[in-house]
Motif scaffolding. Structure first.
Motif: not given
Length: 425
Positions: A95, A98, A102, A131-132, A135, A287, A291, A328, A331-332
């Protein structure tokens, strides 16, 4: 899980190739350029180490197709504490790493829209959006994620094959090579190169992680692992030699998208823009694959009793939605905390720290193979060589990255203690 929701061999191979050939090869030429010829030696050492790792994972995946990959092997060999430490370091690597992948998507898009890279905060926000989106794709279904990997893996090879083909044409036509600034060959520089180039092989074990979702796992996982790693090694070495021969170090180091810049310098700026799109697609596909893994690992940990049971819940389509969401979110946070760094700095920082944290998982998997498969012919020396390579490449990442990586791993100790305490209560 029904066959229509499983990963077939081609999708499994695409997962391996897609996770290997992605952001690394599109950004690493810039990071490695100052190392001169040390980078070529580093690539050779890394390819050799990666092939040893791939062979061990292929044997493990064929004999023990357990969901969770490195975590499952460590727990089976050494018990729950070792399994947790392995899984925690591997999950952290995924994570956190990632974030770098990204960033690679956005870095290549910035070649077409330069305002992205020059506006503070925008690169990180766009990276988080990628990412989202993926996801959501992975929560919808593993088969859908596999289809995305298949398409993007095919597309990403186009500019890379074109670059290698261009370099071969230049060589065959007698074009003069670039006189690069002399850089002394040294063990430290080679180790630094190996530490960074191993980022390009992060994910060679990808087929072993969703083993319970792969059709004919005992045969598909070993084949996908070895074929994917060999193909990747050939592409990586070809790209690295092309840059060293035909692109000045300073130009490569200064480019936010060096592969696009290389082809653009020979075919014009418009080609560079097209290649940047392919590079963004490539990183986007990588990515997507990682994920998928970042959800599978905590799910397997929860099912194995070393992570909160809450993470073990699945949707009606058999996907670990809760694990995906938490991964995620973490990761954010990593991306937002580092948004002020430049694109290249952000990539190198996150890549180094995530690799440092995850090296433990690779080492534990190699040691687990020695214990779990003692009768496998020729496995012991290969696993020992792979273990030595991991330790050496870890040293090459540097003290800062190793310190941050160790802190990530230590941060998991309270989680393990609380989970085990809850099970005893």
């Amino acid at each position: 899980m029904t066959t229509t929701r499983r990963l077939g061999f081609l999708m499994t191979l695409a997962l391996v190739v897609g996770n290997l050939i992605g952001s690394g090869i599109y950004l690493l030429p810039a990071t490695l350029a100052p190392l001169g010829a040390n980078q070529l030696i580093g690539w050779l050492v890394t390819i050799g180490g990666a092939l040893c790792l791939a062979l061990v994972f292929a044997r493990l995946g064929g004999k023990l197709p357990l969901a969770g990959g490195p975590y499952a092997y460590a727990q089976a060999a050494f018990g729950p504490l070792a399994g947790f430490a392995t899984a925690w370091s591997y999950w952290t690597m995924i994570w956190a790493g990632n974030g770098a992948i990204a960033v690679a998507v956005v870095s290549n898009i910035s070649l077409i829209a330069p305002g992205i890279g020059s506006t503070p905060g925008v690169p990180a926000l766009l990276a988080i959006a990628c990412v989202w989106l993926l996801t959501a794709v992975n929560i919808y279904g593993v088969r859908t994620a596999g289809e995305v990997s298949l398409v993007t893996s095919a597309l990403k090879l186009i500019p890379l094959v074109a670059l290698i083909g261009l370099a071969l044409w230049l060589w065959l036509s007698g074009a003069p090579t670039v006189a690069q600034p002399p850089v002394p060959i040294s063990g430290g520089a080679i180790a630094s190169a190996a530490g960074l180039t191993f980022w390009g092989f992060l994910g060679l074990e990808s087929a072993t992680v969703p083993a319970d979702k792969v059709e004919d796992a005992a045969h598909a996982i070993p084949r996908a692992t070895m074929i994917g790693t060999v193909l990747t090694g050939v592409v990586y070495l070809g790209i690295s030699m092309a840059f060293f021969a035909y692109m000045p170090t300073g130009q490569a180091a200064a480019s936010p998208a060096p592969v696009a810049a290389f082809l653009g310098s020979h075919f014009g700026g418009q080609v560079a823009g097209v290649v940047a799109v392919f590079a963004a697609i490539s990183a986007f596909g990588t990515l997507n694959g990682f994920i998928l893994l970042q959800g599978e690992v905590p799910w397997a940990m929860a099912r194995g009793g070393v992570f909160p049971k809450w993470f073990g819940k699945e949707t009606s389509r058999g996907t670990p939605m809760r694990a995906h969401l938490v991964s995620s979110v973490l990761l954010t946070g990593v991306a937002l905390l580092n948004y002020s760094k430049g694109l290249g700095d952000l990539f190198q920082f996150i890549a180094s720290v995530s690799l440092a944290a995850g090296m433990l998982s690779y080492l534990m998997a190699m040691l687990a193979a020695i214990k779990l498969l003692p009768a496998e012919r020729g496995l012991l020396p290969v696993a020992l060589v792979a273990s030595g390579f991991i330790v050496w490449a870890s040293w090459g990442l540097g003290a800062q990255a190793l310190t941050y990586g160790a802190l990530f791993v230590v941060a998991g100790v309270p989680v393990y203690w609380l989970v085990r305490r809850g099970q005893r209560a």
